[in-house]
Design a protein around this motif. Sequence first.
Motif, PDB file in Angstrom:
ATOM      1  N   GLY A   1      -8.749  -7.852  19.395  1.00 29.99           N
ATOM      2  CA  GLY A   1      -9.777  -7.851  20.426  1.00 29.99           C
ATOM      3  C   GLY A   1     -10.580  -6.574  20.549  1.00 29.99           C
TER       4      GLY A   1
ATOM      5  N   LEU B   1     -14.529  -7.178  20.337  1.00 29.14           N
ATOM      6  CA  LEU B   1     -15.135  -8.252  21.117  1.00 29.14           C
ATOM      7  C   LEU B   1     -16.547  -7.860  21.557  1.00 29.14           C
TER       8      LEU B   1
ATOM      9  N   VAL C   1      -6.466 -12.270  20.266  1.00 29.00           N
ATOM     10  CA  VAL C   1      -7.723 -13.000  20.385  1.00 29.00           C
ATOM     11  C   VAL C   1      -7.846 -13.957  19.208  1.00 29.00           C
TER      12      VAL C   1
ATOM     13  N   GLU D   1     -10.926 -16.082  17.669  1.00 31.70           N
ATOM     14  CA  GLU D   1     -12.344 -16.429  17.691  1.00 31.70           C
ATOM     15  C   GLU D   1     -12.502 -17.717  16.899  1.00 31.70           C
TER      16      GLU D   1
ATOM     17  N   TYR E   1     -13.883 -17.869  22.361  1.00 29.87           N
ATOM     18  CA  TYR E   1     -12.792 -16.912  22.221  1.00 29.87           C
ATOM     19  C   TYR E   1     -11.621 -17.356  23.081  1.00 29.87           C
TER      20      TYR E   1
END
Length: 154
Positions: free
Chosen positions: A79, A82, A102, A104, A113
């Motif tokens: 992350g 981001l 995270v 994606e 996300y």
Amino acid sequence: MKKILVSCASVLLLALSVAAAPDSKIVEQFKKTFPNAVNVKWNEAEGGYFVSFYENGDFEKILYNKKGAFVRSWKYSDGKDLPTNIVMALNKKVNAGTIKGVTEITSGNNTSYEIKVGKNDKLYCLNIAANGTVIKAEEFIDANVNEAANTAGN
């Protein structure tokens, strides 16, 4: 007889492995798009091919259809990269939490996300659209935090 069976089995395995390999155009397209990919592994999927790999420390998976067109991708990260609007939406929902992971997800022109955030003894699971809209937010008791506290106290 054993030699014949072994030979037949070898030919069958070779034929299956060749059948599972993606078209060279798909592989070339992938290499151009992800020149720094390492540990690349291809698998045949229903209607297409999955490729999994690491790039810049992140684990990624992509699904291509049989014609080589992009279908969907998953990128797993910590992350740190981001987009700003996602970080702002995240901080608005869970201020000062620690990002645990995270994912994606991109499908067509849509990106979202899935973010796991730890704060105190809670685990927050958020799904945030690329425009910063929080689609879904769930809150759980983080059993790992409670277990670590119990272990430290003993």
